[in-house]
Design an enzyme around this catalytic site. Sequence first.
Site, PDB file in Angstrom:
ATOM      1  N   ASN A 145       0.908  -1.111  -0.065  1.00 43.43           N
ATOM      2  CA  ASN A 145       0.108  -0.067   0.023  1.00 43.43           C
ATOM      3  C   ASN A 145       0.861   1.217   0.111  1.00 43.43           C
ATOM      4  O   ASN A 145       2.037   1.079   0.112  1.00 43.43           O
ATOM      5  CB  ASN A 145      -0.815  -0.150   1.145  1.00 43.43           C
ATOM      6  CG  ASN A 145      -0.121  -0.141   2.397  1.00 43.43           C
ATOM      7  OD1 ASN A 145       0.801   0.731   2.846  1.00 43.43           O
ATOM      8  ND2 ASN A 145      -0.267  -1.105   3.180  1.00 43.43           N
ATOM      9  N   ARG A 146       0.154   2.445  -0.022  1.00 46.49           N
ATOM     10  CA  ARG A 146       1.079   3.567  -0.176  1.00 46.49           C
ATOM     11  C   ARG A 146       1.575   4.194   1.217  1.00 46.49           C
ATOM     12  O   ARG A 146       2.089   5.517   0.891  1.00 46.49           O
ATOM     13  CB  ARG A 146       0.035   4.895  -0.875  1.00 46.49           C
ATOM     14  CG  ARG A 146      -0.166   4.354  -2.214  1.00 46.49           C
ATOM     15  CD  ARG A 146      -1.324   5.410  -2.669  1.00 46.49           C
ATOM     16  NE  ARG A 146      -1.000   6.680  -2.494  1.00 46.49           N
ATOM     17  CZ  ARG A 146      -1.804   7.760  -2.393  1.00 46.49           C
ATOM     18  NH1 ARG A 146      -3.049   7.434  -2.288  1.00 46.49           N
ATOM     19  NH2 ARG A 146      -1.426   9.126  -2.038  1.00 46.49           N
TER      20      ARG A 146
END
Length: 415
Positions: free
Chosen positions: A209-210
């Site tokens: 994820n970011r």
Amino acid sequence: MLAGSELILGVTGSIAAYKAAYLLRELRRAGALVTVVTTAHAERFVGALTWRTLSGRPVLSDLFDPRSEEAVEHVALAERAHAVIVAPATANILAKAAHGLADDFLSTLLLAARCPVLMVPAMDGGMWSHPATSANVATLRARGVTVLEPDSGELASGLAGKGRLPEVDSILEAVERLLTPVRDLAGERILVTAGPTREPIDPVRYLSNRSSGKMGHALATAALRRGAEVVLISGPTSLTPPSGAVYVPVQTAEEMREAALQHIESATIVIKAAAVADYRVRDPRASKIKSSKTEGLTLELLPTPDILKELAARRGRAFIVGFAAETRDVRASGTEKLRSKGIDLLVANDVSRQGIGFESDDNEVLLLDRWGGAIELPRMRKLAVAGAILDRALALRAAAAASPDPAAPHPRPLP
Ligand code: CTP
């Protein structure tokens, strides 16, 4: 803390003296006022003009220089300073400081100084590990002087070993810590998780994820500055871990879980800032999956363990802080998450908004606690948010401990 602070930078005779020029430049950039004091040997490596230009002040070296007004002023100078940094510090200056010798400007100033002192050693590996140096370092530390550990790597002698001047960022961090008066977290053992996790698909691909890890790293930095011992368990990020933290790098949720469980027993506060991947691939392939231009690919995903929930269940005496990354109904989902995970404090943020949260240097969060309190913090730098989270955790824990009925602690502790 650095802005406006009055510092003395002592430079002694090591090839690493040139690195002190970079340190000086960064100290000045951060707004510190710096007077450079060199030893006679240091001048052989880097000339006074460099120090004068970078500091914007006269350089002090000779105790009896008739031209220098400051020369006899070492006591006044030592009194004015908020901190003395000796970088690089040779084995010789460590020995002189440990024994109270005062035969030049710098050693005399060190004897006169009553402010915090930071020594940043740089020398050959054999000199650093010599029992005489070890004893001198122990003496200085026992006296309250901060002596950084040198870095390991290639040395000027051509040999590899421990003796390199630590990176400028680590020295700056140590100076910040030296100037930070609040040490209200001394004695706390804080477990912080940070960053994303990576769940492998095959040897070259993963699910992730970011998360940048910035919030978790800021929490570790803030806690260290306030005197806590910190274990930082982090998924892959591009950040340099704060010096002084016990750093445990991990990749997957399962690795993060194992590392966290190893440290939960001794923790007094747990802060789970990591963005753990919620799913992993059932059978990560041993070799790279070949791409097909005609057929799709189906991956079977399984849930990862809920680490936060497990830590909360095994918390012992630890105060548990979780994070919630939400994209809507932040308060309602946060309140539900707080309850379902069985934690004490939840830091909820809306990750759909631009300029805050993931990858950003800023954050704007809502602090929800299990006693019904809700505090909205304005948008701030992540380091400031970290400080506010730590403050809130301490306040809630103290209020809960003061409550007559431990099962029903203070209904709404004050911020
Ligand atoms: N967390 C965890 N283990 C997981 C997933 C999340 O420990 N497998 C932790 C995170 O570190 C964070 C908190 O749980 O402190 C909430 O994470 P978040 O992603 O917001 O919530 P989820 O539990 O994953 O719930 P959902 O994605 O459904 O909102």
